[in-house]
Design a protein around this motif. Structure first.
Motif, short mmCIF file in Angstrom:
data_model
loop_
_atom_site.label_atom_id
_atom_site.label_comp_id
_atom_site.label_asym_id
_atom_site.label_seq_id
_atom_site.Cartn_x
_atom_site.Cartn_y
_atom_site.Cartn_z
N LEU A 453 0.83 -1.20 0.00
CA LEU A 453 0.00 0.00 0.00
C LEU A 453 0.87 1.26 0.00
O LEU A 453 0.54 2.25 -0.67
N LEU A 454 1.98 1.23 0.73
CA LEU A 454 2.87 2.38 0.72
C LEU A 454 3.44 2.58 -0.69
O LEU A 454 3.54 3.72 -1.18
N ALA A 455 3.81 1.47 -1.34
CA ALA A 455 4.31 1.57 -2.72
C ALA A 455 3.24 2.16 -3.64
O ALA A 455 3.53 3.04 -4.47
N LYS A 456 2.01 1.72 -3.49
CA LYS A 456 0.91 2.23 -4.31
C LYS A 456 0.72 3.73 -4.09
O LYS A 456 0.59 4.51 -5.05
N ASN A 457 0.72 4.14 -2.83
CA ASN A 457 0.54 5.56 -2.52
C ASN A 457 1.70 6.39 -3.05
O ASN A 457 1.51 7.52 -3.53
N ALA A 458 2.91 5.86 -2.96
CA ALA A 458 4.09 6.58 -3.45
C ALA A 458 4.02 6.77 -4.97
O ALA A 458 4.34 7.86 -5.49
N ILE A 459 3.60 5.74 -5.66
CA ILE A 459 3.49 5.83 -7.12
C ILE A 459 2.45 6.87 -7.52
O ILE A 459 2.66 7.67 -8.46
#
Length: 900
Positions: A453-459
């Motif tokens: 989820l952090l990766a998704k938000n960062a993207i």
């Protein structure tokens, strides 16, 4: 006690099981069960089953039943685990030892097949894959192909072992990590065995050839790591001799706050328990806070028991245990048995259960846990997230070269480089490895989902990983890929470079693979302190990568965060992690996933059917595994041409009776070491240095450098391993001041040479050797080669301020005498330079924990005498030592009287 008074029947559904009732102990007036720690009750049931009047007596049972919270538990007991687990780095030498024992048995005139496992064993091939390829969709496939290419001889040998030895199952490569596979599939929690056509039920207990076997404690199973030699003894029917342990209770209350993860919790627990002191003790978790933790969270904490120094970290069997068993695909019949058995034996835990008594108690309010990391070189060195920047700045001068005053120019140095088509710079504190790895955290869906989820938000905010960061994701089981793909989060991780590189233990054990050449060159050119961040359990110096000097443990979402930042020297609680598509600063708080979102994704994506499907054919392997042609026969056909599997010399010339243990006179010191020398410093691990004696041996045997593989992969070859013992690039031997690595001074000539070459010269001169070191000697992973290598180098004794539990035991198991300085004494306080000649007398009539005198004779004729404690702790260990180790002892025992 094991007769009619202790026996009983337990009916679950349509099946009836014979059990040994713990209640019979209380009925016999030997003690109150409710006051005993639950882990002690498990040991007590083990003694009840094995009472024979010889190895287990009624007095043993009475002593354990009257376990004392005051710490007066000094009796030795014999523990027999239900099963053994092995990983391939330690499992290969274990199977090698079994194979050479078959040869030795034949040489003694007995049937070689007397050497056969008597307890079930599972060997999981999980430590062979390396991260050579990353950041591409086919990285896992390419790494797996290299794994099979590099390890063909090892895998053929294991296929032979699987076919030749009864009760040995092998989980093929690219399946997962042993400890995660253990909790997700292998561990029954309650074991059922057919004895004479009757089903016997008892507590599942386990020892494993990896210190993190303790992870299974999160599932309510008593289990710990042992050396390969001890594991082999268990396989061959020998009990584990142990002193009745003290048990530290760790009470938890409340719940974890938003923003804190199970990783933050375990780093907090590790620091608390290290400070308290729990070496050679059990730790048992209890209290209302435990009921708020899932088994995945509990397993994360239990996994780290070696890092906080305990023998085990144990959680009770309760409703959360049953939930996890149901989720991971265990049968309804097995789940019902687990509950019924735990209730019948008085080990079930719920809100109404009285708290047991403990040797001491620590307490933690879970709400106080805050985001944190551990580093730069020890798991117990916890740093709050907001203090990481200042902590690195404080450690940097020492990391950069040991100066007390920082060299401002050196600390500010930046090196230009071009990597991945980008012109950039590398600096002190640049993160060059970011790895979501290790069973510690990849077994936990919540922290992995949070990372996704952090990766998704960062993207979504336009952030990307810095080009100099080597990213990797190595799940501990294939189920992880299934649920992350189902939730769509695997694609987000892949977009940031955290694609799956393989299924196994990678960066955490030094299988991080090479850094991109421009990055490696820049680090070397600038003498930079490069950094790794990983979701593992080990960060000792020199372990992760030879070019990386600072290593930080953290949760998977923080691994992603630091990969985005590209550096360790910033405060993620205040400073921006990057800049979005509109040029606006982005903070970690803005992209950190909400707890509700994490829970929702886990609930909707992690399914029972995924576990059932993946583990339905877990022993079959892929086409590469099934295509391996294994040799046949009861005895292995050793090849002198092999550079992976060699017949070791442990039983050369073995006689039916052990020889007399001679005193040690005129010994030289091979290494004089400081505090906190770990098995990573001692045992061969990681890549093989081109300048090392091991490299020379391989070159002499026609192996080109690109085919050297790692020390771990060559653990079945004693010639390579002995040359890599004490060869860690960060080892500091005070006998060769100003050096790092496996270097010593050969005495009396004064030549500075490799430790292996010096040992060869000493052997030719008939000079025995000793090692002298400080406190916490041998902490770190359970590695039998740290003891095997020392023995093969000619080390007769090791004298230290204090030992780590497993390594001390392994030294005894290889016939090396462990000795401890008297309280408060050290090499420095005694004025020992390490250049003296040493005499150890009285070895023929040793007693456990005996006090000996050691005489040190200087070159000028001066003498110093000091007292040491013999750290042979039990009579059984003394038997092992007298026979030259566990394996000769077991061999002679199994050969029986009258052998040749």
């Amino acid at each position: 006690m094991a007769g009619a008074s202790g026996a009983g029947l337990l009916s679950v559904g349509a099946k009836t099981h014979r059990i040994h009732r713990l209640a019979s102990v209380e009925e016999a007036g030997l003690g109150k069960l409710a006051r005993l720690p639950r882990s002690i009750r498990v040991l007590l049931e083990n003694l009840l089953r094995y009472e024979d009047g010889v190895t287990v007596t009624r007095d043993d049972i009475a002593a354990l039943a009257s376990w004392s919270a005051s710490g007066k538990n000094e009796r030795e007991i014999a523990f027999r685990p239900a099963r053994v687990v092995l990983q391939d780095l330690t499992g290969v030498p274990a199977v090698v030892d079994l194979a050479v024992m078959r040869d030795a048995m034949a040489e003694l005139g007995r049937d070689a097949k007397r050497i056969n496992p008597l307890r079930p064993a599972d060997l999981v091939i999980d430590h062979s894959v390396q991260v050579d390829f990353f950041g591409t969709p086919d990285a896992a496939e390419r790494n797996s192909a290299l794994e099979f290419e590099r390890n063909a001889e090892r895998f053929e040998f294991l296929r032979w072992g699987q076919a030749s030895f009864k009760r040995l199952r092998v989980v093929p490569p690219s399946t997962g990590i042993v400890h995660q596979v253990n909790i997700e599939y292998l561990a029954p929690v309650v074991f059922v065995e057919d004895v004479g056509g009757e089903a016997h039920a008892y507590f599942d207990t386990v020892v494993g050839t990896d210190s993190h076997t303790t992870m299974v404690g999160g599932l309510g199973v008593v289990g710990w790591g042992v050396g390969g030699i001890e594991a082999e003894a268990s396989l061959l029917g020998q009990p584990q001799s142990m002193l009745i342990p003290d048990v530290v209770g760790f009470r938890m209350k409340g719940r974890l706050p938003a923003g804190a993860t199970a990783t933050d919790l375990v780093l907090t627990v590790t620091q608390m328990l290290r400070k308290h002191g729990v070496v050679e003790k059990f730790v048992e978790f209890f209290g209302p806070g435990v009921r708020s933790l899932s088994v995945a969270d509990r397993a994360t904490i239990a996994n780290m028991a070696p890092e906080y120094g305990a023998t085990i970290g144990y959680f009770p069997i309760d409703e959360k245990t049953l939930e996890y068993l149901r989720l991971t695909g265990r049968s309804d019949e097995q789940i019902a048995l687990v509950e019924a058995y735990a209730r019948a034996q008085g080990t079930w835990a719920d809100a109404s259960s009285p708290d047991p008594e403990y040797s001491s108690v620590l307490e933690l309010e879970l709400a106080s846990v805050a985001p944190c990391v551990a580093g730069p070189s020890r798991p117990q060195d916890r740093v709050l997230l907001g203090d990481v920047k200042a902590g690195f700045a404080h450690a940097l001068p020492g990391l950069a070269g040991g100066k007390t005053e920082p060299d401002a120019a050196a600390l500010a140095r930046r090196v230009p480089l071009r990597v991945a088509g980008v012109d950039t710079e590398l600096a002190q504190g640049s993160v060059v490895i970011a790895a979501i790895t290790s069973c510690t955290n990849t077994s936990n869906p919540h922290v992995l989902t949070a990372a996704g989820l952090l990766a998704k938000n960062a993207i979504e905010r336009g952030l990307s990983v810095k080009p100099w960061v080597k990213t990797s994701f190595a799940p501990g089981s294939r189920v992880v890929a299934d649920y992350l793909a189902h939730s769509g989060l695997l694609a987000s991780l892949e977009k940031l470079g955290f694609g799956i590189v393989g299924y196994g233990c990678t960066t955490c054990i030094g299988n991080s693979g090479p850094l991109p050449q421009p990055v490696a060159d820049a680090i070397t050119e600038g003498n930079l302190v490069a950094v790794s961040v990983l979701s593992g359990n080990r960060n000792f110096e020199g372990r992760i990568n030879a070019l990386v000097r600072a290593n930080y443990l953290m949760s998977p979402p923080l691994v992603v965060a630091y990969a985005l930042a590209g550096r360790i020297d910033l405060d993620l609680t205040r400073e921006p992690i990057g800049v979005d598509n509109n040029g606006k600063p982005v903070t970690l708080a803005e992209i950190w996933p909400k707890a509700d979102d994490v829970q929702r994704a886990v609930t909707s994506s992690v399914k029972r059917e995924m576990f059932q499907k993946r583990y339905a054919d877990v022993f079959h392997g892929d086409a590469n595994w099934r295509a391996i042609q294994a040799p046949a026969g009861d005895r292995y056909a050793w090849s002198n041409a092999s550079t992976y599997i060699r017949k070791p010399p442990y039983f050369d010339g073995i006689q039916r009776e052990p020889s007399h243990r001679l005193d040690v006179r005129g010994a030289r010191v091979l290494a004089l070491l400081g505090d906190s020398v770990t098995t990573d410093h001692i045992s061969p691990a990681g890549s093989i240095s081109p300048k090392s004696p091991a490299a020379k041996w391989l070159l002499d045997h026609g192996v080109a450098q690109q085919d050297w593989n790692s020390y771990g992969a060559r653990r079945g070859n004693h010639e390579v391993m002995v040359r890599g013992t004490f060869a860690n690039v960060r080892l500091r031997n005070q006998l060769a001041p100003g050096t790092e690595g496996g270097v010593t001074t050969y005495m009396p000539d004064g030549d500075v040479t490799s430790i292996f070459e010096a040992s060869e010269r000493y052997a030719q001169a008939g000079v025995p050797l000793i090692v002298i070191a400080g406190a916490e000697y041998g902490s770190g992973s359970s590695r039998d080669w740290a003891a095997k290598g020392a023995m093969l180098l000619g080390v007769r004794a090791v004298i230290v301020k204090s030992f780590e539990r497993i390594h001390r035991s392994n030294l005894v198991g290889m016939g090396v005498l462990p000795l401890e300085f008297a309280e408060g004494a050290s090499p420095a306080s005694l004025g020992l330079s390490g250049r003296e000649l040493y005499d150890l007398e009285g070895l023929a009539n040793l007693r456990p924990r005996q006090i000996l005198s050691v005489r040190a004779r200087g070159a000028g004729g001066e003498e110093k005498t000091f007292r040491v404690t013999v750290r042979i702790d039990t009579p059984r260990e003394l038997d092992y030592f007298r026979h030259g180790g566990i394996l000769p002892y077991v061999l002679r025992f199994l050969a029986g009287p009258g052998a040749a």
